[in-house]
Write an enzyme that holds these catalytic residues in place. Structure first.
Site, PDB file in Angstrom:
ATOM      1  N   GLU A  59      47.547  24.451  38.105  1.00 34.57           N
ATOM      2  CA  GLU A  59      47.126  24.207  36.735  1.00 34.57           C
ATOM      3  C   GLU A  59      48.351  24.456  35.848  1.00 34.57           C
ATOM      4  O   GLU A  59      48.961  25.528  35.931  1.00 34.57           O
ATOM      5  CB  GLU A  59      45.991  25.166  36.356  1.00 34.57           C
ATOM      6  CG  GLU A  59      45.464  24.883  34.975  1.00 34.57           C
ATOM      7  CD  GLU A  59      44.321  25.810  34.559  1.00 34.57           C
ATOM      8  OE1 GLU A  59      43.824  26.577  35.401  1.00 34.57           O
ATOM      9  OE2 GLU A  59      43.954  25.759  33.371  1.00 34.57           O
ATOM     10  N   ARG A  72      44.586  35.160  48.957  1.00 31.66           N
ATOM     11  CA  ARG A  72      45.700  35.122  48.003  1.00 31.66           C
ATOM     12  C   ARG A  72      46.815  36.018  48.489  1.00 31.66           C
ATOM     13  O   ARG A  72      46.568  37.031  49.138  1.00 31.66           O
ATOM     14  CB  ARG A  72      45.256  35.673  46.643  1.00 31.66           C
ATOM     15  CG  ARG A  72      44.232  34.899  45.923  1.00 31.66           C
ATOM     16  CD  ARG A  72      43.888  35.600  44.612  1.00 31.66           C
ATOM     17  NE  ARG A  72      44.769  35.156  43.547  1.00 31.66           N
ATOM     18  CZ  ARG A  72      44.618  33.996  42.915  1.00 31.66           C
ATOM     19  NH1 ARG A  72      43.648  33.188  43.239  1.00 31.66           N
ATOM     20  NH2 ARG A  72      45.441  33.646  41.952  1.00 31.66           N
ATOM     21  N   LYS A  99      48.615  34.331  36.231  1.00 30.04           N
ATOM     22  CA  LYS A  99      49.402  33.688  35.181  1.00 30.04           C
ATOM     23  C   LYS A  99      49.015  34.216  33.810  1.00 30.04           C
ATOM     24  O   LYS A  99      49.858  34.329  32.925  1.00 30.04           O
ATOM     25  CB  LYS A  99      49.201  32.170  35.235  1.00 30.04           C
ATOM     26  CG  LYS A  99      50.016  31.531  36.331  1.00 30.04           C
ATOM     27  CD  LYS A  99      49.802  30.035  36.362  1.00 30.04           C
ATOM     28  CE  LYS A  99      48.487  29.703  37.016  1.00 30.04           C
ATOM     29  NZ  LYS A  99      48.246  28.267  37.137  1.00 30.04           N
TER      30      LYS A  99
HETATM   31  P1  ATP Z   1      46.588  32.570  38.721  1.00 30.46           P
HETATM   32  O1  ATP Z   1      45.430  33.466  39.019  1.00 30.46           O
HETATM   33  O2  ATP Z   1      47.898  33.156  38.996  1.00 30.46           O
HETATM   34  O3  ATP Z   1      46.516  31.961  37.370  1.00 30.46           O
HETATM   35  P2  ATP Z   1      45.543  30.193  39.833  1.00 30.46           P
HETATM   36  O4  ATP Z   1      44.864  30.161  41.134  1.00 30.46           O
HETATM   37  O5  ATP Z   1      44.705  30.045  38.630  1.00 30.46           O
HETATM   38  O6  ATP Z   1      46.462  31.444  39.795  1.00 30.46           O
HETATM   39  P3  ATP Z   1      46.615  27.585  40.059  1.00 30.46           P
HETATM   40  O7  ATP Z   1      47.671  26.956  39.258  1.00 30.46           O
HETATM   41  O8  ATP Z   1      45.232  27.103  39.918  1.00 30.46           O
HETATM   42  O9  ATP Z   1      46.675  29.135  39.772  1.00 30.46           O
HETATM   43  O10 ATP Z   1      47.021  27.597  41.589  1.00 30.46           O
HETATM   44  C1  ATP Z   1      47.522  26.484  42.276  1.00 30.46           C
HETATM   45  C2  ATP Z   1      47.322  26.722  43.735  1.00 30.46           C
HETATM   46  O11 ATP Z   1      47.990  27.880  44.156  1.00 30.46           O
HETATM   47  C3  ATP Z   1      45.850  26.915  44.060  1.00 30.46           C
HETATM   48  O12 ATP Z   1      45.566  26.215  45.234  1.00 30.46           O
HETATM   49  C4  ATP Z   1      45.730  28.395  44.242  1.00 30.46           C
HETATM   50  O13 ATP Z   1      44.693  28.698  45.118  1.00 30.46           O
HETATM   51  C5  ATP Z   1      47.106  28.758  44.789  1.00 30.46           C
HETATM   52  N1  ATP Z   1      47.437  30.133  44.457  1.00 30.46           N
HETATM   53  C6  ATP Z   1      47.440  30.694  43.230  1.00 30.46           C
HETATM   54  N2  ATP Z   1      47.735  31.996  43.307  1.00 30.46           N
HETATM   55  C7  ATP Z   1      47.927  32.270  44.614  1.00 30.46           C
HETATM   56  C8  ATP Z   1      48.260  33.454  45.352  1.00 30.46           C
HETATM   57  N3  ATP Z   1      48.446  34.615  44.744  1.00 30.46           N
HETATM   58  N4  ATP Z   1      48.366  33.358  46.689  1.00 30.46           N
HETATM   59  C9  ATP Z   1      48.185  32.180  47.305  1.00 30.46           C
HETATM   60  N5  ATP Z   1      47.865  31.040  46.681  1.00 30.46           N
HETATM   61  C10 ATP Z   1      47.743  31.076  45.349  1.00 30.46           C
HETATM   62 MG    MG Z   2      43.357  28.161  38.807  1.00 31.66          MG
END
Ligand code: ATP
Ligand code: MG
Length: 562
Positions: free
Chosen positions: A35, A262, A272
């Protein structure tokens, strides 16, 4: 370990099983779906390495799909930064795509669902909807709008779309089952009204799809075979499948959602939203502050793409939540820089040494090995003169036998140079040592082959010649948080655990003259001090170095102890 011998992780096992059950290999397709609401962090690197790693392993395409369904928080700056970081990590996507590319298709499918009696416009506010949802142990209640006529739904949905209605006045919900055991199946929201401009579609849309509705259908449009996401989506899987059931055509690939844990890292936060708080509230200088767990922060700090990939590979893919020790990440960069970083001399806290029996005005160029770990690295010349600087902490007037550095009446070797002996000190009015007077053994030049050059003395210290020393700013970092898991304390804000001393700026460092021509990003080992790189803001007239990581390897030690 060779590729063949490595055991499969559970995701690879799922893919192997699918292939064995008749899925054509050509159908394999993956995606990484960030995102664009922040910069990528080391947790994302796990997902990137997993998805793009599978692409490489199976020679399958991997799409970069920006999951841009929330115009309130998303920006082009983030899109650009994400692309830069993935490229820097060394991966190539097949297509650059956006969930917003599918807004029309998603809308058309939603219309079909309304017409099939499987979606309805709910005019209740969000708290009423939440209340009716029930709890995991009590069933939910049907909305009073659940059974309104299809025509009315279509008319209202059209109004939602065209911007005639206020934000929050109504939503489109899937009509599933308000008594489902899985709470996500209790008539989930598919669309909400947002009267905001979108970074790609501008003001075309006034309704935006929710994650659950958009994600699986986007996977389907792209014909993704395996949609890998993190564990918090496990309970969304049933809904992911239900939404697919509404549109799936048997001749096409049906995406499968599978979940992995994660990546969490000790002594930092990884969301983020929280990282954005650190940036906005100026706890750090920006998303690429070298203390940040972002890819851009690690890059600025001196990490290499390969060290991050190695880290992701060794930390592995897990089915259960866990915390990875940050020392493992540090281990990988140390290991790599030990082989690749040229050795140089820098003095962070200089004190002057005068070699009283070395001729005044004389200067020599001494040969110094660039990297004993790399036989291609060759040699350079470092100037030597009567006045040099050494590290203040490398000298003591008196010290016990365990102090192997310079002390009065004792000898020490200067790296790449001579053996010197300390005879006396000069102090200022406050009693601070301002000069150490030494004598040198003229025959002891290291590498010169004389008997004296082979003489064993207990310690070797680094130094720089005073006439050629180059002033530099050196930024030393400590962990950004004092707590191992700063965001795990109930009732406490993670920012309460920020380390107030995470950055120390040293402006009195002196480095050897070969570093004058160092370029931004170049990496070095400052002998006996650690690994450093040239910061983005460094110029020829104002050299700035970041400390990437120390020399000692706490990870290997820990492993050894086990
Ligand atoms: P955050 O909680 O940091 O905002 P998010 O999951 O909302 O993370 P996205 O941009 O939606 O962030 O993530 C893109 C991809 O990366 C998704 O498939 C998500 O599952 C994966 N991802 C995000 N954070 C992690 C993590 N800590 N470990 C492994 N994969 C991750
Ligand atoms: Mg997300």
């Amino acid at each position: 370990m060779s590729e063949e011998k490595k055991s499969l992780n559970f995701i690879e096992q799922i893919i192997e099983d699918d292939l064995n059950n008749g899925m054509p290999k050509e159908n394999l397709r993956f995606r990484f779906p960030p995102e664009p609401n922040g910069y990528l962090h080391i947790g994302h690197a796990a997902s990137i390495c997993l998805n793009f790693g599978l692409g490489l392993k199976y020679n399958a395409p991997v799409n970069l799909r920006f999951d841009d369904t929330n115009p309130a928080k998303e920006e082009q700056e983030y899109v650009d930064a994400i692309k830069k970081d993935i490229e820097w990590l060394g991966f190539e996507w097949d297509k650059e795509l956006y969930s917003s590319d599918y807004f029309q298709q998603l809308y058309d499918w939603a219309l079909d669902m309304i017409k099939a009696g499987k979606a309805y416009v709910d005019e209740q506010n969000s708290s009423d909807i939440a209340e009716q949802k029930g709890t995991p142990t009590t069933v939910g209640k049907n909305s009073p709008y659940r059974d309104r006529p299809i025509e009315e739904n279509l008319a209202l949905f059209e109004k939602m779309k065209s911007g005639e209605l206020e934000e929050g006045s109504c939503v489109l919900r899937a009509k599933i089952d308000m008594s489902a055991t899985n709470m996500y199946m209790r008539d989930p929201v598919m669309y909400r009204i947002l009267n905001k401009s979108h970074h790609r579609t501008g003001n075309t849309w006034h309704i935006y799809p929710m994650y659950d509705w958009a994600h699986g259908e986007s996977d389907y449009v792209e014909q993704i075979s395996h949609s890998l996401c993190t564990l918090e989506f496990k309970h969304h899987r049933e809904l992911y499948d239900w939404f697919l059931d509404q549109i799936y055509q048997p001749q096409l690939v049906r995406p499968k959602q599978r979940e992995f844990a994660r990546r969490n890292l000790s002594y930092t936060v990884m969301s983020k939203r929280k990282l954005l708080e650190l940036v906005e509230e100026k706890f750090v200088a920006g998303w690429d502050d070298p203390r940040m767990p972002t890819i851009s922060g690690l890059r600025r700090r001196g990490y290499t793409p390969s060290s991050i990939r190695k880290f992701s590979e060794t930390a592995g893919i897990s089915k259960r939540d866990n915390v990875t020790d940050i020392a493992l990440l540090e281990f990988h960069i140390k290991n790599e820089l030990n082989k690749s970083a040229p050795r140089v001399m820098a003095v962070l806290d200089p004190v002057k040494v005068i070699i009283t029996n070395y001729p005044e005005g004389k200067e020599e160029l001494l040969k110094a090995e660039n990297n004993p770990e790399d036989d291609q690295a060759g040699y350079r010349e470092v100037p030597f003169s009567r006045e040099i600087y050494i590290e203040r902490e490398d000298f003591r007037e008196q010290a016990n036998k365990k102090f192997f550095r310079l002390k009065l009446d004792k000898e020490v070797r200067l790296k790449n140079a001579y053996i010197i002996k300390a005879n006396s000190v000069v102090k200022n009015e406050e009693g601070h040592i301002t000069e150490i007077h030494c004598t040198y053994d003229e025959d002891s030049l290291s590498g010169s082959g004389t008997e004296a050059s082979k003489r064993k003395v207990k310690g070797t210290i680094h130094w720089v010649a005073s006439s050629h020393a180059v002033p530099a700013e050196v930024r030393l970092y400590d962990r950004l948080f004092l707590d191992e898991a700063p965001d795990s304390h109930k009732g406490k804000d993670f920012k309460e655990f920020i380390n107030p001393n995470s950055l120390h700026i040293n402006t009195k460092a002196l480095v050897e003259p070969s570093l004058k021509t160092a370029e931004i990003g170049d990496r070095f080992q400052f002998q006996r001090l650690g690994y450093f790189n040239v910061d983005n803001d460094s110029t020829q007239n104002h050299l700035i170095f970041n400390k990437t990581v120390g020399l000692r390897d706490s990870w290997a030690k820990q492993e050894h102890k086990k």
